[in-house]
Scaffold this active site. Structure first.
Site, PDB file in Angstrom:
ATOM      1  N   LYS A 187      53.521  44.638  44.038  1.00 45.67           N
ATOM      2  CA  LYS A 187      54.060  44.019  42.738  1.00 45.67           C
ATOM      3  C   LYS A 187      55.222  44.818  42.028  1.00 45.67           C
ATOM      4  CE  LYS A 187      50.365  41.268  43.579  1.00 45.67           C
ATOM      5  NZ  LYS A 187      48.939  41.325  43.779  1.00 45.67           N
ATOM      6  N   TRP A 202      41.731  37.091  39.879  1.00 44.92           N
ATOM      7  CA  TRP A 202      41.422  38.511  40.232  1.00 44.92           C
ATOM      8  C   TRP A 202      40.148  39.021  39.623  1.00 44.92           C
ATOM      9  CZ3 TRP A 202      43.144  39.288  44.779  1.00 44.92           C
ATOM     10  CH2 TRP A 202      44.236  38.635  45.108  1.00 44.92           C
ATOM     11  N   ASP A 223      42.399  46.595  36.291  1.00 43.39           N
ATOM     12  CA  ASP A 223      43.110  46.248  37.511  1.00 43.39           C
ATOM     13  C   ASP A 223      44.463  45.963  36.741  1.00 43.39           C
ATOM     14  OD1 ASP A 223      44.568  45.054  39.509  1.00 43.39           O
ATOM     15  OD2 ASP A 223      42.922  43.723  40.103  1.00 43.39           O
TER      16      ASP A 223
END
Ligand SMILES: *Cc1c(COP(=O)(O)O)cnc(C)c1O
Length: 366
Positions: A202, A101, A178
């Site tokens: 999530k 990511w 993030d």
């Protein structure tokens, strides 16, 4: 109806009480005669929903008053480009890369910098390491003049988490994090960051929604070509409603925040998360059949990747787990093996059931 223990990395399991409540309110929200999906985003009812959601979120994370909370669209991925558009301002930004990511965020920022002016530096990387880890202080090369330093505080695919704020870069530049896959799972000090963002699917609610927490002094200097819906200042000035926001996703997020407050808030859910992760890692570490490839000080409480000693048994492991009501355990294709995502909504009973299954499987095949 029977619900499984769903270990999906995202979109992920939501608390059953939230889904039940959404079901009950589907046709008629609080006597207004229609459901949330069908009401005007500028009406009184939805205004109550979004104001309550933001207020609860601020309480849960103790968000200081000088930070805006924005409910945006396009997922975390859109932020990879939107962050440089808003914050780069012709300067240079530092990126730490610890997994897929943060790597994607770095690549998108590089491309954006080529388009809008400015530059992006790699300030430290562990992504090629066999044993995953956060970037240690000694391996960071930080530019004191950077516009910001970007990092991913929980690498969902590799299972690498910044476990403690002492692991954060030491710099005067604003940190941009993030937190998609661990927001609201642990207490954080928001004031340590300039900007925090998290895709919802999530630990918050439906995919597509992304929440941005941004310090007020950092907004208002977006690249001149920034579309208004991607300009934090414009969105902040319009209460995230320059256009129609993802109303139903915000509503579900609000129900999740209420559920978290009912659980005792972030501190209480963090205690539960510590216990779940402790049991699963302890079992894996004590076993010769399963292994986790992340350094102890960097292991994620939310995403636990593991490998079987004999990878030829992967399909059999998955099929047996599915039959036992333990689903979506297959690891990301880039890493292989297995991954158990144990977000806030995963009860301790689900982790215990997984451990019991893993123990049985290892004793029969190991
Ligand atoms: C899931 C995830 C993303 C991507 O989210 P999208 O909503 O698909 O854009 C980005 N970063 C992290 C850490 C994630 O877990």
């Amino acid at each position: 109806m029977s619900r499984v223990f769903n270990f999906s990395a995202g979109p992920a399991a939501l608390p059953e009480t939230v889904l039940r409540r959404a079901g009950e309110e589907m046709l008629d929200w609080h006597g207004v005669g229609c459901g949330v999906m069908e009401m005007s985003h500028r009406g009184k009812a939805f205004t109550r929903i979004v104001e309550r959601a933001e207020a609860d979120f601020r309480v849960l994370l103790k968000v200081p008053d000088n930070y805006k909370v924005l409910f945006l669209q396009g997922g975390a991925t859109q932020q990879f480009s939107q962050i440089p558009m808003n914050l780069l301002d012709g300067g240079s930004a530092d990126y730490l890369v610890t997994g897929s990511w943060s790597q994607k965020a770095f690549k998108d920022a590089e491309r954006m910098a080529r388009n809008i002016g400015g530059s992006v530096r790699l300030a430290g990387s562990t992504v090629a390491d066999v044993v995953g880890r956060v970037v240690p202080h000694a391996e960071m090369s930080l530019d004191p003049a950077a516009r910001y330093v970007h990092l991913c505080t929980n690498e969902t695919i590799h299972g690498i988490e910044v476990q403690d704020e002492s692991q954060l870069p030491l710099t005067a530049a604003p940190l941009v994090a993030d937190m998609s896959s661990h927001i609201l799972s642990r207490s954080i000090d928001v004031s340590r960051y300039g900007l925090i963002y998290a895709g919802a699917q999530k630990n918050i609610g439906p995919s597509g929604l992304v929440i941005v927490i941004v310090r007020e002094d950092l907004i208002g200097r977006a690249w001149v070509g920034t579309p208004p819906v991607m300009d934090y200042k414009v969105m902040a000035d319009n209460g995230s409603m320059l256009n129609t926001p993802p109303t139903y996703a915000i509503y579900i997020a609000g129900l999740v925040f209420e559920w978290l407050l009912d659980q005792g808030g972030v501190a209480a859910i963090e205690r539960a998360n510590i216990e779940k992760a402790k049991r699963l890692y302890a079992f894996i570490d004590a076993s010769d059949f399963y292994a986790n490839q992340v350094e102890a000080g960097s292991r994620s409480r939310m995403n636990v990747p593991f490998k079987l000693a004999d990878e030829a048994m992967n399909d059999e492991f998955i099929a047996g787990a599915d039959a036992a009501g333990l689903t979506q355990l297959k690891g990301h294709k880039s890493v292989g093996g297995m991954r158990a995502s144990i977000y806030n909504a995963m009860p301790l009973g689900g982790v215990d059931a997984l451990i019991a299954y893993m123990r049985d499987f290892a004793s029969q095949r190991g």
